[in-house]
Design a protein around this motif. Sequence first.
Motif, short mmCIF file in Angstrom:
data_model
loop_
_atom_site.label_atom_id
_atom_site.label_comp_id
_atom_site.label_asym_id
_atom_site.label_seq_id
_atom_site.Cartn_x
_atom_site.Cartn_y
_atom_site.Cartn_z
N ALA A 3 49.64 -26.31 9.18
CA ALA A 3 49.21 -26.75 7.86
C ALA A 3 47.73 -27.11 7.87
O ALA A 3 47.21 -27.66 8.86
CB ALA A 3 50.04 -27.96 7.43
N LEU A 4 47.06 -26.78 6.77
CA LEU A 4 45.65 -27.11 6.62
C LEU A 4 45.54 -28.34 5.73
O LEU A 4 46.31 -28.53 4.79
CB LEU A 4 44.89 -25.95 5.98
N ARG A 5 44.55 -29.20 6.04
CA ARG A 5 44.34 -30.40 5.24
C ARG A 5 42.91 -30.40 4.72
O ARG A 5 41.96 -30.32 5.50
CB ARG A 5 44.58 -31.66 6.09
N ALA A 6 42.78 -30.44 3.40
CA ALA A 6 41.45 -30.46 2.78
C ALA A 6 41.04 -31.89 2.48
O ALA A 6 41.88 -32.76 2.23
CB ALA A 6 41.46 -29.63 1.51
N HIS A 7 39.72 -32.10 2.48
CA HIS A 7 39.19 -33.45 2.27
C HIS A 7 37.92 -33.35 1.44
O HIS A 7 37.10 -32.45 1.65
CB HIS A 7 38.88 -34.10 3.63
N VAL A 55 37.84 -28.58 5.38
CA VAL A 55 39.22 -28.23 5.68
C VAL A 55 39.44 -28.44 7.17
O VAL A 55 38.61 -28.01 8.00
CB VAL A 55 39.54 -26.77 5.30
N GLU A 56 40.55 -29.09 7.51
CA GLU A 56 40.89 -29.34 8.91
C GLU A 56 42.18 -28.63 9.30
O GLU A 56 43.09 -28.46 8.48
CB GLU A 56 41.05 -30.84 9.16
N ARG A 57 42.24 -28.23 10.57
CA ARG A 57 43.45 -27.68 11.16
C ARG A 57 43.66 -28.34 12.51
O ARG A 57 42.77 -28.26 13.37
CB ARG A 57 43.32 -26.16 11.32
N THR A 61 37.72 -29.58 12.20
CA THR A 61 37.11 -29.08 10.98
C THR A 61 36.84 -27.59 11.13
O THR A 61 36.16 -27.16 12.06
CB THR A 61 35.79 -29.81 10.68
N ALA A 131 42.05 -22.95 0.73
CA ALA A 131 42.19 -24.41 0.79
C ALA A 131 40.96 -25.10 0.22
O ALA A 131 41.07 -26.11 -0.48
CB ALA A 131 42.44 -24.85 2.23
N ALA A 135 41.05 -27.49 -3.15
CA ALA A 135 40.60 -28.88 -3.08
C ALA A 135 39.48 -29.15 -4.08
O ALA A 135 39.45 -30.20 -4.74
CB ALA A 135 40.12 -29.20 -1.66
#
Length: 389
Positions: A3-7, A55-57, A61, A131, A135
């Motif tokens: 899963a990718l997490r955007a910030h 975006v982090e995986r 970053t 992503a 975001a």
Amino acid sequence: MTALRAHIARRVAEIDATAWDACFPGEVENHAYYTACETAALVSGAELVTSAASVERDGETIAVAPFFLIDYRLDTPLQGPLRALGDYLFRHARKLVSLRVLCIGSPYAERCHVGLSPQLDEQARQQARLALREAIDAHGRDEGVHIIAWKDLAPDDAEAFRDILRHDGFIRLGSLPVAVLDLPANEADYLATLSTATRKDIRRKLAKAGDVRIEMRHSIAGIEAEIVALYESTRAQSGLDYGDLEKLPPGYFSGITAALGERALFVLYWVGTTLAAFNLLLIERERVIDKFLGMRYPLAREHNLYALSWMTNVRYCLAHGISRLQSGQTAYASKLRFGSRLVPSVIFFRHRQGVLNWALRSISPYIAFDRLDPDLKAHRLQQHAQLSP
């Protein structure tokens, strides 16, 4: 699939510098550059301050992009006599022509710096782009902006984002191209690429430049006020007006020199004890970015300082084995005559209201920056005349 997490970060400075720069290998407009720009803007109270999306995986970053918010006038591309029409509409129907816009990119760069980790394969790169887009769209909704725009995408990025953005209703718009000069091995070979008339003109102007002292330095201590005044003088002389997109915050020049060190080079042109012109060059291994030029009029014209500065930059590149001189998005007539090619830039934008987005799509061909710039219009007419039987 991981899963990718955007910030969304309020400032570029909040993102780790090493992680940011890993997404832009070798680029001089790096984390230190953007941090210096936003610091200057914050200190001065300027309206345009950059934020950033990442975006982090697995905690790493893998994608970053700066963005900013602007109250944008839709008539900004209009230049010359058409600007009077835009000013009239702005005075009498401001809500129709001034909209809140979230721009991915930066007012302090000619390119939309969307950075991706070089370790990603193409599938992962496309997932990271998606992503980022999601975001930023969500942040735009939270901020209540009217338009989201991806500003000045380079050709490769425009192609990579094309399907992602068009699927979501984004409209493609021509922006101002970037002028790039590809340099051969030596000055004689460079001059040989130019027309006979242009070679003669350069040699004549260099011979008549007179007693001009050229100084190269990495600090502008003691002359920053003069540098700013020369920049503003040149901007006023250009006859073009792109509003807040070309305004620099106080402290920009000193901030850049402090942040970039020897990668920011000021070339100063002195006539006697008078600073007649300056050039800010940003230095990379294979490219020099001619970032800003400022001149004192009429002294600069009397000493042919544009031609002198151009050849000084060419000679600097040749002496340091640098193959490309990038000279930005204005004054195309001279740059084309001196051998530059134009690398396209693209804007993708979308109004959050469907009906208004449809209306903007209808008029978009008539408000493209590359269509309305006077130098580019003249260049197209010249090309058409050459191709006509």
